[in-house]
Design a protein around this motif. Structure first.
Motif, PDB file in Angstrom:
ATOM      1  N   ASN A  17       0.826  -1.219   0.000  1.00  0.00           N
ATOM      2  CA  ASN A  17       0.000   0.000   0.000  1.00  0.00           C
ATOM      3  C   ASN A  17       0.855   1.261   0.000  1.00  0.00           C
ATOM      4  O   ASN A  17       0.624   2.189  -0.771  1.00  0.00           O
ATOM      5  CB  ASN A  17      -0.908   0.030   1.244  1.00  0.00           C
ATOM      6  CG  ASN A  17      -1.939  -1.080   1.199  1.00  0.00           C
ATOM      7  OD1 ASN A  17      -2.171  -1.659   0.138  1.00  0.00           O
ATOM      8  ND2 ASN A  17      -2.535  -1.393   2.341  1.00  0.00           N
ATOM      9  N   TYR A  18       1.873   1.294   0.890  1.00  0.00           N
ATOM     10  CA  TYR A  18       2.707   2.507   0.969  1.00  0.00           C
ATOM     11  C   TYR A  18       3.568   2.674  -0.282  1.00  0.00           C
ATOM     12  O   TYR A  18       3.828   3.798  -0.719  1.00  0.00           O
ATOM     13  CB  TYR A  18       3.570   2.487   2.237  1.00  0.00           C
ATOM     14  CG  TYR A  18       2.755   2.801   3.475  1.00  0.00           C
ATOM     15  CD1 TYR A  18       2.191   4.065   3.650  1.00  0.00           C
ATOM     16  CD2 TYR A  18       2.526   1.837   4.446  1.00  0.00           C
ATOM     17  CE1 TYR A  18       1.417   4.362   4.767  1.00  0.00           C
ATOM     18  CE2 TYR A  18       1.752   2.114   5.561  1.00  0.00           C
ATOM     19  CZ  TYR A  18       1.200   3.377   5.711  1.00  0.00           C
ATOM     20  OH  TYR A  18       0.420   3.658   6.812  1.00  0.00           O
ATOM     21  N   GLY A  61       2.813   6.879  -6.735  1.00  0.00           N
ATOM     22  CA  GLY A  61       1.841   7.825  -7.298  1.00  0.00           C
ATOM     23  C   GLY A  61       2.243   9.270  -7.027  1.00  0.00           C
ATOM     24  O   GLY A  61       2.182  10.128  -7.918  1.00  0.00           O
ATOM     25  N   ARG A  62       2.699   9.532  -5.797  1.00  0.00           N
ATOM     26  CA  ARG A  62       3.109  10.908  -5.439  1.00  0.00           C
ATOM     27  C   ARG A  62       4.301  11.334  -6.284  1.00  0.00           C
ATOM     28  O   ARG A  62       4.376  12.466  -6.747  1.00  0.00           O
ATOM     29  CB  ARG A  62       3.501  10.971  -3.954  1.00  0.00           C
ATOM     30  CG  ARG A  62       2.323  11.131  -3.012  1.00  0.00           C
ATOM     31  CD  ARG A  62       2.772  11.653  -1.657  1.00  0.00           C
ATOM     32  NE  ARG A  62       3.651  10.765  -0.933  1.00  0.00           N
ATOM     33  CZ  ARG A  62       3.246   9.693  -0.247  1.00  0.00           C
ATOM     34  NH1 ARG A  62       1.973   9.382  -0.222  1.00  0.00           N
ATOM     35  NH2 ARG A  62       4.101   8.950   0.402  1.00  0.00           N
ATOM     36  N   GLY A  74       6.842  14.957 -10.461  1.00  0.00           N
ATOM     37  CA  GLY A  74       7.868  15.219 -11.471  1.00  0.00           C
ATOM     38  C   GLY A  74       9.272  15.207 -10.892  1.00  0.00           C
ATOM     39  O   GLY A  74      10.235  15.553 -11.585  1.00  0.00           O
ATOM     40  N   ALA A  75       9.430  14.812  -9.620  1.00  0.00           N
ATOM     41  CA  ALA A  75      10.766  14.751  -9.006  1.00  0.00           C
ATOM     42  C   ALA A  75      11.625  13.719  -9.728  1.00  0.00           C
ATOM     43  O   ALA A  75      11.114  12.697 -10.216  1.00  0.00           O
ATOM     44  CB  ALA A  75      10.640  14.396  -7.527  1.00  0.00           C
ATOM     45  N   LEU A 107      10.344   2.482  -8.211  1.00  0.00           N
ATOM     46  CA  LEU A 107      10.101   3.928  -8.210  1.00  0.00           C
ATOM     47  C   LEU A 107      10.831   4.534  -9.396  1.00  0.00           C
ATOM     48  O   LEU A 107      11.994   4.215  -9.640  1.00  0.00           O
ATOM     49  CB  LEU A 107      10.593   4.554  -6.902  1.00  0.00           C
ATOM     50  CG  LEU A 107       9.874   4.116  -5.630  1.00  0.00           C
ATOM     51  CD1 LEU A 107      10.507   4.777  -4.406  1.00  0.00           C
ATOM     52  CD2 LEU A 107       8.379   4.422  -5.694  1.00  0.00           C
ATOM     53  N   ASP A 108      10.151   5.447 -10.070  1.00  0.00           N
ATOM     54  CA  ASP A 108      10.728   6.027 -11.286  1.00  0.00           C
ATOM     55  C   ASP A 108      11.594   7.246 -10.952  1.00  0.00           C
ATOM     56  O   ASP A 108      11.415   8.323 -11.525  1.00  0.00           O
ATOM     57  CB  ASP A 108       9.568   6.420 -12.219  1.00  0.00           C
ATOM     58  CG  ASP A 108      10.056   6.603 -13.638  1.00  0.00           C
ATOM     59  OD1 ASP A 108      11.180   6.163 -13.933  1.00  0.00           O
ATOM     60  OD2 ASP A 108       9.311   7.211 -14.435  1.00  0.00           O
ATOM     61  N   VAL A 109      12.478   7.089  -9.993  1.00  0.00           N
ATOM     62  CA  VAL A 109      13.395   8.160  -9.579  1.00  0.00           C
ATOM     63  C   VAL A 109      14.717   7.533  -9.129  1.00  0.00           C
ATOM     64  O   VAL A 109      14.771   6.341  -8.843  1.00  0.00           O
ATOM     65  CB  VAL A 109      12.882   8.975  -8.354  1.00  0.00           C
ATOM     66  CG1 VAL A 109      11.914  10.051  -8.724  1.00  0.00           C
ATOM     67  CG2 VAL A 109      12.360   8.065  -7.267  1.00  0.00           C
TER      68      VAL A 109
END
Ligand code: SF4
Ligand code: SF4
Length: 428
Positions: free
Chosen positions: A215-216, A222-223, A228-229, A254-256
């Motif tokens: 969940n987290y 999503g955040r 855009g970070a 995560l896309d970062v």
């Protein structure tokens, strides 16, 4: 994967007991030769990774059907530090004891064998989105008065994730504020998730509650997408390891770029954007937080099965990634400390992939305080044995556990965060 998917692995435990000790090849002394806090504390085989692997085999093969409180204590009285995983690699490439122990925890929770102290944490987490059960509304008190973007209303290149310990333990507010200020002064565009900021879910996962982590992970992904970070930066090794190692395992990349604050400092120092001018003439030693080091190694999800690939060979298909712990973050915090004029960095006997745990992880701090405190004091003894004046680390959970243990033992030694040294070396 579920516990039964590990049948091949657990049935190939050599019973060699390598998981208990620092490998002979790197062992330096009799005083600090232990690798696993759990077996060193209990001195009974069931409390070693090898012992838990045998329990898993007995459960999978249906020979152990009765789940008792004693069984739960054996399974959970472990800091999930991952030293056993590194040590097991010495002779066994087909067994991942840390994965087995994680599945064993989840299996017991799913079968109603709950640890009361952990249940309280999970209840608080479900209610308030933090592992202390403190009001969610208080999460951002650490940044009051600080000029920082809120990614819900403004774009920022870096999303700063403080973590529950930093948000709710006032002793670490100053550190987090200093970290943000250091980054801003170096020209980094930083923001926080404001009222959307929450737990990473890592501690719940280690307590056996996989659903909380999922969940987290989804919420944070999503955040990040909406913000855009390009970078996610945290001062908390616990969160770092969760993002890097656990999120991918539950299918959430995560896309970062994920960075610990010490990695950011290291980069900025090498680029000349942070200048460490003030001399700190001090002999120090560095403690590797498990979830920044060996357990911060990027997780690689594996879906497959063991098959007979030759008449005499059973093998994972497709090939299973081998976790050695080498992919963790070890040098950046050391490079930062070494860049401070006057600092002399000395190593403890057990360092990097062979580091001794602080005792705070895996739900031990919450439910098995005696193990947690004993483990921390063992590390303090090791730090003192180097002749260092203080110990520096890079995780508020480690610091909390060390500081509490030192206080309980009557004082006499101090533990600091890398950020405190950077700020001081920059001139306060
Ligand atoms: S995770 Fe750490 S405490 Fe637990 S069995 Fe492995 S080495 Fe021991
Ligand atoms: S878990 Fe690994 S290191 Fe421990 S006894 Fe089994 S094979 Fe040996």
């Amino acid at each position: 994967m579920s516990l039964s998917d590990y049948h091949y692995e657990v049935s190939h435990c050599h019973r060699c007991s390598y998981c208990k000790f620092v490998p002979f090849q790197v062992m330096k002394s009799r005083r600090f030769f232990q690798g696993c806090p759990s077996i060193a504390f209990r001195n009974f085989h069931s409390y070693a990774a090898g012992g838990r692997v045998i329990l898993a085999l007995s459960i999978i093969e249906g020979r152990l059907k009765e789940y008792t409180e004693t069984l739960a204590k054996i399974v959970f009285e472990c800091t999930m530090c991952g030293a056993c995983q590194v040590q097991c690699r010495t002779y066994n490439y087909n067994l991942n004891p840390i994965e087995v122990m994680q599945e064993l925890r989840t299996h017991l929770i799913e079968n109603g064998q709950l640890i009361p102290e952990h249940l309280m944490v999970i209840d608080g987490l479900k209610r308030e989105d933090n592992v202390f059960g403190e009001p969610k509304a208080d999460r951002n008190r650490w940044l009051e008065g600080l000029e920082i973007k809120d990614i819900n209303t403004e774009k920022a290149d870096v999303l700063f994730h403080p973590g529950c310990r930093t948000c709710y333990d006032e002793e670490f507010w100053d550190n987090a504020r200093a970290a943000v200020t250091i980054l801003q002064n170096a020209g980094v565009d930083v923001g926080t998730a404001g009222k959307e900021d929450s737990c990473c879910g890592g501690r719940a996962y280690e307590m056996g509650y996989k659903g909380e982590l999922v969940n987290y992970a989804e919420a944070l992904a999503g955040r990040i997408k909406a913000s855009g970070a390009t970078k996610l930066v945290t001062p908390c090794a616990d969160c770092y390891g969760t993002f890097k190692a656990y999120f991918p395992i539950v299918g959430q990349e995560l896309d970062v770029e994920i960075l610990h604050t010490s990695e950011m400092y290291d980069r900025l120092i090498k680029e000349g954007r942070i200048k460490l001018k003030k001399e700190i003439p001090m002999k120090i030693t560095y403690h590797d937080p498990c979830k920044l080091g060996r357990r911060g190694e990027p997780g690689i999800p594996w879906e497959g099965e063991y098959k007979r690939v030759e008449p005499h060979i059973f093998a994972p298909v497709p090939e299973k990634p081998v976790k050695l712990g080498l992919g963790g973050c070890y040098e950046p915090p050391r490079d930062v400390l070494k860049a401070i004029p006057g600092v002399e960095l000395v190593e403890m006997e057990r360092n990097r992939i062979h580091s001794w745990c602080c005792g705070a992880g895996g739900g031990a701090m919450e439910a098995f305080e005696d193990l947690s405190t004993w483990t921390a004091l063992e590390r303090i003894e090791e730090a003192k044995s180097t002749g260092a004046e203080v110990m520096v680390t890079a995780c508020p959970w480690c610091e909390r556990n060390f500081r509490d243990a030192i206080k309980e033992a009557g004082g006499g030694f101090e533990v600091f965060d890398v950020t405190e040294f950077v700020r001081e070396a920059m001139g306060g």
